[in-house]
Every structure is written in structure tokens, then in C-alpha cells.
Design a protein around this motif. Structure first.
Motif, PDB file in Angstrom:
ATOM      1  N   GLY A 161      -9.928  -0.843  -0.191  1.00  0.00           N
ATOM      2  CA  GLY A 161      -8.489  -0.923  -0.430  1.00  0.00           C
ATOM      3  C   GLY A 161      -7.727  -1.350   0.803  1.00  0.00           C
ATOM      4  N   LYS A 165      -5.555  -4.648   1.261  1.00  0.00           N
ATOM      5  CA  LYS A 165      -4.128  -4.566   1.577  1.00  0.00           C
ATOM      6  C   LYS A 165      -3.771  -5.406   2.800  1.00  0.00           C
ATOM      7  N   TYR A 173      -4.290  -8.149  -2.602  1.00  0.00           N
ATOM      8  CA  TYR A 173      -3.159  -7.341  -2.155  1.00  0.00           C
ATOM      9  C   TYR A 173      -2.461  -6.683  -3.343  1.00  0.00           C
ATOM     10  N   SER A 176      -4.594  -3.871  -4.877  1.00  0.00           N
ATOM     11  CA  SER A 176      -4.675  -2.722  -3.990  1.00  0.00           C
ATOM     12  C   SER A 176      -3.350  -1.985  -3.909  1.00  0.00           C
ATOM     13  N   SER A 177      -2.248  -2.726  -3.797  1.00  0.00           N
ATOM     14  CA  SER A 177      -0.966  -2.033  -3.658  1.00  0.00           C
ATOM     15  C   SER A 177      -0.552  -1.389  -4.983  1.00  0.00           C
ATOM     16  N   THR A 180      -2.642   1.887  -5.078  1.00  0.00           N
ATOM     17  CA  THR A 180      -2.138   2.977  -4.235  1.00  0.00           C
ATOM     18  C   THR A 180      -0.815   3.497  -4.772  1.00  0.00           C
ATOM     19  N   SER A 181       0.021   2.590  -5.251  1.00  0.00           N
ATOM     20  CA  SER A 181       1.311   3.030  -5.777  1.00  0.00           C
ATOM     21  C   SER A 181       1.120   3.956  -6.973  1.00  0.00           C
ATOM     22  N   THR A 225      -6.661   5.015   1.598  1.00  0.00           N
ATOM     23  CA  THR A 225      -6.439   3.580   1.804  1.00  0.00           C
ATOM     24  C   THR A 225      -5.344   3.365   2.844  1.00  0.00           C
ATOM     25  N   GLU A 226      -4.265   4.126   2.705  1.00  0.00           N
ATOM     26  CA  GLU A 226      -3.159   3.989   3.659  1.00  0.00           C
ATOM     27  C   GLU A 226      -3.581   4.422   5.056  1.00  0.00           C
ATOM     28  N   ARG A 229      -5.806   1.699   6.437  1.00  0.00           N
ATOM     29  CA  ARG A 229      -5.014   0.514   6.767  1.00  0.00           C
ATOM     30  C   ARG A 229      -4.299   0.710   8.098  1.00  0.00           C
TER      31      ARG A 229
END
Lengths: 339, 256
Positions: A161, A165, A173, A176-177, A180-181, A225-226, A229
Motif C-alpha cells: 500500500g 501510494k 494510487y 491504495s488511497s 486506506t480511506s 500503510t500510512e 509511507r
């Protein structure tokens, strides 16, 4: 952390602070009338019958407690840092035990045989003679199993992820976004229900444990993931440039140069996630999975001894997270030495 | 143009690097303006100029760490452009040394030097190690091989960075202000290494403010200002007989 080289006076050793603290503590103890508690009984030689001691009794009890409290703080303040920490830990733990003791629990209940064992159907291997035994052999095992598998899957999801991202591929992108959202945006409990009840609608029959694992991995994969990143982005641009200038390809740079360097940055927040996930695995109890939380509720419910079993589960979770914290500290110190 | 025709007629001195009308913008700001430049094999070029003059941008365009928008850049006969497939093979032949060293902090000095040959060129570990040790000897720090970069002084780190690039056996070496981040007493050890490299016949392009080094090593000095090549000449002429007023002003400041 940076520790300044200037030693400041301890607040506790300043008379003004000490008096102010004492008055405040006295006021607090006085506000709660404690004459009818165990403290009043202790002081009965002085104040007479606690019930009839009135204002004087209330003041006397608060006064004695204040002396004990402030005196304790003052004594601890003279100890060395490590001793201080140890004493405060022990005292807080004793307070916690006193809190639990005040529930007037039937501790022996935890060690009693469980009805499940006496039935024909449960004459399986995992059946153990006591409730605590069952909690550990079945509940703890299931909790650890679910958490460990989820952690492993979530880590893989997080790496993929994070790379997606950071890529400039529109599909990667966007997917993945969106992921996560969505998974950071829905309550975990809701995700568990959606996966368990939603997937069969699509024709996938899914068992309770796999759907629990799926929900936990997806949810924590999104948080991680965040983290990953941010960890990757924190590596200076020069590392990419130097690798590119040597002719490294993207995957090689990520694998050999960037990820190894981001591990020390990723470990502390990831450790937090692991601990949070371990505890959130209790949510899969709604699917009837025999993990710690489910067993605690089930075993306590029959005789209405809920708190005994819930507290047992609480202690097991606590010990587990302490172990995880220790592992995390180990990994952190290992990377501190190396770089 | 005359110069261009001359080099084309003589195939042996074909330029290893050639730029024609190269321009680059950062948004509205034009960092490079219509740059023409040719570098022959074994030539040593020093690029100097005030900060913001585009000299770092120029050198970073040569291995496409930066993209140019207009003009053509040919490296060893291969054109650099945004759709090229084999940029990595071009980069393997161009070593680059950065102002901030950019060593890999999680790898030892030896591993830093082995990384390129072993992971990119696919040379086996034993040979990569031998080559790395040989080059660490050449930059005079073989005894630091098993240390981590942060245990080394700035000068030592930069020499490791040079060795790391040389391990790829590049045809050209680019130096982007290699001594600017160093303490004064460490500048000379890095410059000595670069002088020796120059003597060995390496093609070098150096962005630097070290005018002593330029005098000693350069075949040609290029002065840049505001994204243009203002003047270029052999060192003697460049220092003793600068033509352009901007060059004169710059030299006054640097040499005073």
C-alpha cells in the motif's frame, strides 16, 4: 531524549508547594466522606464510632490520609530514579488490586471446573479442568493465533500500500488511497460484520476465523500503510539519487536501501499498532470465535460471575501487551546500536 | 558549428558527452539556457560560477537526475530523453559524487562499495569485494572497510563515495561540489584523491569552487552565470586573461 545538564530543585522539596499540595489533598479527602470506610475503622480508637464521629472524625480521617499520601511522595522523592519508578509502579499496581478487591470477587471461581468440560461434546483435547486453564489453552491461543496471522498479513499489505501510494501510477494510487480511506473510515466492528455477512452474499462462504483475520488485517493494514509511507518518505532524497546514479532499479532501491533505513522509524508506531490490534482482536468475539474475550463472557455468564472472568481476561491482555512492548523495546535498541 | 564539424570528421575524438541547445525550466524560472557543450574522452572539465548559476543543474542533467526540456544530451552515443528504456545502463557508466556524500548509512564502507557491482552489475560477491578493497586502497582508507559511514570523518566519507562510484568502473565521473560540505582541513585529502584520479586518465566533470584544483587538473574551465555558459577556456587563459566582465567579477571574489 535530551536531558538538560542543569539540575532544578525538586518541587516536592519546596515548602510552598508541599503546603499547597497538602491542603489540596486534604480538601479532596475531606470532600469524600471516608469515615464509613476501612480507614474510619482503623481510626476508631481515636475518633470513636465512625458513624457518629461527625466533623471531627471526617477531618481526622482526611488528615491521617493526607499525611500518609504526602509523606509517601516525600519519601519516594529521595530515592534514586530507578527505585522511584519501581516503587510508584508497585504502589499503583497495589491500588489497582485494591480496586479489583473492592468488587468482592469470588476468586476461586476462576479456578473451578467449567461446565463445558463435563458435556459429551466437549471431550476434546483442548478441554481443561479449570476456567483459567480454558482461557489460556483455548482463548489465549486463539487470540495470539488470530493476531499473529493478522499482523503478518497487515505488514505485507502496508508495504504494498505504501509503495502504491508513493507511486505515480494512477491506478495504484487510487486503489491504495481508496483502501486506506475506507478501512480507516469504518469502525472495525462494522468491518468485521460486513466481511462476515457481506462476502457470503457474493457467494463466498467464509468462516468466522478467516473473516476475523481478514477484517483485522485490512483495518490495520490501512493504518500501517500510512506509517510505512511516512517512514519511506522520511529517508533523504539523496539516498534515492545516489542509488539511481549507480544504476539501481526502483525495486532494488526500495528493498536494499530505503526499507532497511526506514525500519527504525517504522518500528515504534508499528509496535503501537500491533498492541492495539492484539486488543482489538477481542472484537471478533462477536463472530463466536473462542478467543479470550468470548470465553471470558461465556464462562462468566453462566453463574453471573462476569467480573471475575473479565478481570482474568484483562490481566491476560495486559501481560500480552507488556511482552509486546518488551519485544518492541528490544528491536528499537537493536537498531539504535547499528545506525 | 565549426567545432562540431571538426569533431564529427575525426571519429577517434568523438565526444563522450555532447549537449546541443539544452534548456531547462523550474516552473517559470529558466535554470539552463541553450547550453552547448562537448566533452572528449579523458578530458577534465571544471565548471564554476556563482551559486544559482545552474552548474549543479547542468551536471545533474548529464545522468538525468534532472530532466531537460529542450535540446539534446548524448552520453557515450546514447541520447537521454524521457521515454528512454535503458537509463540505468547509461547511469552505470557515469559515476557521480555528491556534495552531501549520500553514502548508505546502514551498510558498511565495504558494503557501500560492493553494492553497485554486486547488485547491479551482477558480479559475484568475492570479486566485488576484491574490487572494492582495491579501490579503498586507492583512496587510502582500506582500514575503514568494516566501519559504518557515520563513524568516518567527512573527508573519509567523501573518499568512500568516490571509491563507491569507481567500483562501477565508470567511463565518466561527475563531481557535484564534492568539497563544499567539508571542514577546511579535509578538503585537501579529497582533492588529492581527485587529482590522482585525473592522472589515471578518467574523464571528469567537476563543479567546484576550488580554483587551485582547477588550475592543476582542468583541461578546460567553464564559467556559468544565470544558466548560461559565459566563458570557457584553458586554465591559464581563464585565470590570467578573462574576457567577460562577469567572469572577472567572479574571479576577483573567489581569488581574493
Amino acid at each position: 531524549m535530551f536531558v538538560d545538564t542543569v539540575i532544578e530543585d525538586k518541587a516536592l522539596h519546596k515548602p510552598v508547594f508541599l503546603i499547597g499540595l497538602s491542603v489540596t489533598v486534604l480538601a479532596i479527602f475531606f470532600a469524600f466522606n471516608l469515615t464509613n470506610t476501612i480507614f474510619g475503622e482503623f481510626l476508631s480508637p481515636v475518633i470513636g464510632n465512625p458513624e457518629e464521629s461527625g466533623f471531627f472524625g471526617r477531618l481526622a480521617v482526611s488528615f491521617v490520609l493526607t499525611i500518609l499520601f504526602v509523606g509517601n511522595l516525600l519519601l519516594i522523592s529521595f530515592a534514586r530514579l530507578k527505585i522511584q519508578i519501581l516503587i510508584v509502579w508497585i504502589e499503583l499496581f497495589l491500588l489497582f488490586l485494591a480496586f479489583a478487591y473492592s468488587f468482592d470477587l469470588e476468586i476461586a471461581y476462576i479456578f473451578q471446573n467449567d461446565f463445558i468440560c463435563s458435556t459429551e461434546s466437549a471431550r476434546a483435547k483442548l478441554c481443561t479442568p479449570s476456567k483459567i486453564g480454558l482461557m489460556i489453552s483455548k482463548g489465549l491461543f486463539t487470540t495470539i493465533y488470530i493476531s499473529a496471522v493478522s499482523i503478518a498479513i497487515a505488514t505485507v499489505i502496508a508495504i504494498v500500500g505504501a509503495v502504491a501510494k508513493l507511486s505515480n501510477n494512477g491506478f495504484a494510487y487510487a486503489i491504495s488511497s481508496f483502501y486506506t480511506s475506507l478501512f480507516r473510515g469504518l469502525p472495525l466492528l462494522l468491518q468485521i460484520y460486513l466481511i462476515y455477512m457481506g462476502l457470503p452474499q457474493l457467494g463466498f462462504m467464509i468462516d468466522a476465523i478467516p473473516s476475523g483475520i481478514a477484517a483485522l488485517s485490512l483495518c490495520y493494514g490501512a493504518y500501517m500503510t500510512e506509517i510505512f509511507r511516512a517512514g519511506i518518505q522520511s529517508i533523504p532524497k539523496g539516498q534515492w539519487e545516489a542509488s539511481r546514479a549507480l544504476g539501481f532499479k526502483f525495486g532494488l532501491i526500495l528493498r536494499k536501501i530505503i526499507l532497511p533505513q526506514s525500519i527504525p522509524i517504522i518500528v515504534p508506531p508499528t509496535g503501537n499498532q500491533f498492541i492495539a490490534m492484539l486488543k482489538d482482536s477481542s472484537l471478533v468475539s462477536v463472530l463466536g470465535i473462542w478467543e479470550l474475550m468470548f470465553l471470558a463472557k461465556k464462562l462468566g455468564a453462566k453463574d453471573f460471575n462476569h467480573l471475575e472472568m473479565l478481570l482474568t481476561a484483562a490481566m491476560i491482555y495486559w501481560v500480552l501487551t507488556i511482552i509486546l512492548e518488551m519485544i518492541q523495546a528490544r528491536i528499537e535498541s537493536k537498531y539504535k546500536q547499528k545506525t | 558549428m565549426a567545432n562540431n564539424i571538426k569533431t564529427q570528421s575525426n571519429s577517434e575524438s568523438n565526444p563522450i558527452i555532447s549537449l546541443k541547445g539544452v534548456s531547462k525550466w523550474y516552473d517559470d524560472f529558466q535554470a539552463l539556457k541553450n547550453i552547448d557543450l562537448e566533452v572528449k574522452l579523458k578530458e577534465k572539465i571544471v565548471i564554476c560560477g556563482p551559486s544559482g548559476s545552474g552548474k549543479s543543474t547542468l551536471i545533474r542533467c548529464l545522468n538525468r537526475l534532472e530532466a531537460h526540456q529542450e535540446g539534446e544530451i548524448h552520453i557515450t552515443g546514447i541520447e537521454l530523453h524521457e521515454r528512454m528504456k535503458d537509463i540505468d545502463t547509461v547511469r552505470q557508466d557515469i559515476g557521480m559524487v555528491f556534495q552531501s556524500f549520500n553514502l548508505f548509512p546502514h551498510l558498511t564502507v565495504l558494503e557501500n562499495c560492493m553494492a553497485g557491482p554486486n547488485w547491479v552489475r551482477g558480479i559475484d560477491e568475492k570479486e566485488a569485494k576484491e574490487r572494492a578493497m582495491a579501490l579503498l586502497k586507492q583512496v587510502k582508507i582500506p582500514e575503514q572497510a568494516d566501519k559504518y559511514p557515520e563513524q568516518l570523518s567527512g573527508g573519509q566519507q567523501q573518499r568512500v563515495a568516490i571509491a563507491r562510484s569507481l567500483c562501477m568502473q565508470p567511463k565518466v565521473m561527475l563531481f557535484d561540489e564534492p568539497t563544499s560540505a567539508l571542514d577546511p582541513e579535509m578538503v585537501s585529502e579529497v582533492l588529492d584523491t581527485m587529482v590522482e584520479l585525473a592522472k589515471s586518465g578518467m574523464t571528469m566533470i567537476c563543479v567546484t569552487h576550488e580554483m587551485g584544483f582547477a588550475k592543476q587538473v582542468a583541461d578546460r574551465i567553464i564559467f556559468m552565470d544565470e544558466g548560461e555558459i559565459v566563458e570557457q577556456n584553458i586554465p591559464e587563459e581563464f585565470f590570467n586573461n578573462p574576457q567577460n566582465d562577469r567572469t572577472k567579477a567572479f574571479l576577483d571574489q573567489v581569488l581574493s
